[in-house]
Scaffold this active site. Sequence first.
Site, short mmCIF file in Angstrom:
data_model
loop_
_atom_site.label_atom_id
_atom_site.label_comp_id
_atom_site.label_asym_id
_atom_site.label_seq_id
_atom_site.Cartn_x
_atom_site.Cartn_y
_atom_site.Cartn_z
N GLU A 288 29.05 36.69 -15.67
CA GLU A 288 27.76 36.00 -15.84
C GLU A 288 27.93 34.47 -15.73
OE1 GLU A 288 26.89 37.10 -19.87
OE2 GLU A 288 26.33 39.15 -19.36
N PRO A 289 28.35 33.98 -14.59
CA PRO A 289 28.57 32.54 -14.48
C PRO A 289 27.26 31.78 -14.33
CG PRO A 289 28.92 33.58 -12.36
CD PRO A 289 28.62 34.70 -13.32
N TYR A 331 25.54 16.76 -26.93
CA TYR A 331 26.97 17.12 -27.02
C TYR A 331 27.89 15.93 -26.79
CZ TYR A 331 24.67 21.46 -25.37
OH TYR A 331 23.83 22.51 -25.17
N CYS A 356 12.07 6.48 -27.92
CA CYS A 356 12.29 5.68 -29.13
C CYS A 356 13.28 6.36 -30.08
CB CYS A 356 10.97 5.42 -29.82
SG CYS A 356 9.86 6.80 -29.76
N TYR A 385 21.99 23.14 -17.02
CA TYR A 385 21.52 22.75 -18.35
C TYR A 385 20.93 21.33 -18.32
CZ TYR A 385 24.35 26.83 -19.29
OH TYR A 385 24.88 28.09 -19.26
N1 LLP Z 1 26.46 34.64 -20.59
C1 LLP Z 1 26.03 34.40 -21.83
C2 LLP Z 1 25.84 35.52 -22.77
C3 LLP Z 1 25.77 33.07 -22.23
O1 LLP Z 1 25.35 32.83 -23.48
C4 LLP Z 1 25.98 32.01 -21.32
C5 LLP Z 1 25.74 30.62 -21.71
C6 LLP Z 1 26.43 32.32 -20.02
C7 LLP Z 1 26.66 33.66 -19.70
C8 LLP Z 1 26.67 31.28 -18.98
O2 LLP Z 1 27.65 30.40 -19.34
P1 LLP Z 1 28.20 29.31 -18.31
O3 LLP Z 1 28.86 30.02 -17.18
O4 LLP Z 1 27.04 28.50 -17.85
O5 LLP Z 1 29.14 28.50 -19.12
N2 LLP Z 1 23.64 24.03 -22.91
C9 LLP Z 1 25.09 24.04 -22.91
C10 LLP Z 1 25.66 25.36 -22.45
C11 LLP Z 1 25.17 26.54 -23.23
C12 LLP Z 1 25.69 27.85 -22.72
C13 LLP Z 1 24.93 28.99 -23.31
N3 LLP Z 1 25.33 30.28 -22.86
C14 LLP Z 1 25.58 22.86 -22.08
O6 LLP Z 1 24.76 22.11 -21.56
O7 LLP Z 1 26.79 22.65 -21.96
#
Ligand code: LLP
Length: 438
Positions: A288-289, A331, A356, A385
Amino acid sequence: MAKQERTDENMSDGTDVFQERNGQLYAEEVQVQELAARYGTPLYVYSRGYMQSRYRALAGALAPAQPLICYSAKANTNRAVLRTFLEEGAGLDVVSGGELFRAIRAGADPEKIVFAGVGKTQEEIESALHEGILFFTVESEPEARRISDCAVRIGRTGRIAFRINPDVDPHTHTYISTGKRENKFGLDLERAEHAYAMAAALPNLEIVGLHLHIGSQLLDARPYGEALDKVAALCGRLQARYQTFRYLDIGGGLGIAYRPGETALAPEAFASVVLPRVARLGLKLVVEPGRSLVGNGGILVCRVQYVKASYDKQFVIVDAAMNDLIRPSLYHAHHEVRAVRAASGMLHGDLVGPICESGDFLAQDRDLPDVGEGGLLAVMSAGAYGYAMSSNYNSRRRPAEVLVDGASHVLVRRRETWEDVVRYESDGSDSGQGVEHV
Ligand code: LLP
């Protein structure tokens, strides 16, 4: 300028789609300056070529396992982005009724949709059952019960994979680390077997697999290996017990380079850890990328409004803000900042928005291209994101999104109007009649 060229090179993951040529920043074959003039700022610009190439690189590296790659829609939910991956043959990972709605609307095959999340509501579960999604990743025993109840009520069968929290450290920011024991996600290993047995006894459920997602922005593949090793024995027992147990979904989390000198987690490195372990288990691999497929395929273009000095600091105030890109505020995430048209010099200071709050910054304490008032800057690595986490705070209109494909570009979401911002409100004097009640 020389510095910027080095940046391109250092942050390369083999797909440099935002390059400087003759003092101009390009998105593929289009001048970013042209896009800003045409569509206004702040503006998200995405590269379709980047997304395709990252998808193909991952699919290629994982090819021996013939995986199902479910693009994690939460990273960037724009329909044109979803379409790009669907056309590559991807499935989708959704996390809410809204994302499921988007997925179906974009033309996703429901049998390639997985549905994650710790708090699925009855409404969300029933719509996913109606659509006939591949499976739910299930975070708790009560959730399994609820899916069973919903499935009985509407005469469907819910396919489920429990999410296991393997208690491994993904070495990432605490807010996006999800597979440690203190995190709210998944079930602990000891509990898992009971949960499966409990679910197996419930009506209208089919046990189809096991899910892991240990965190986001992992730059090292080893934690994936650790997590897989921790669940391997359990997978073996579950396979023996449930004939329908066939999927091993290891989530997303592959990290990208945000800084010069940082190295993305290469699909090949990920594959070398994951493939042998999955092959030993003989399960169908699901991944799930999100970020790794879109993050460095997007930028946020903004225009300098003022440059001001106060005490011993300089502030470059732009027309983008934390409501457009919250990652730095939330973050302390690092995003490179580049000139859209080469600047003659640099200045040291903070890149801030008009909101603000002192937390409203896009970069702090940095050498920034000195483009001057009216000049354009690009906040890099904003494809994941970015827009997806934007808001209307300070009653700001959300920006427009443009998709570039070679030499062509298309507006894939128009900028909001001020009317859009107030659309769903009433002042109550008409008993809310101006507002549709859902
Ligand atoms: N699968 C599940 C169950 C997840 O919760 C997530 C991300 C992904 C896949 C995808 O993950 P990725 O490949 O994008 O790392 N807002 C944060 C990132 C939050 C990720 C949440 N879950 C940021 O801006 O760094």
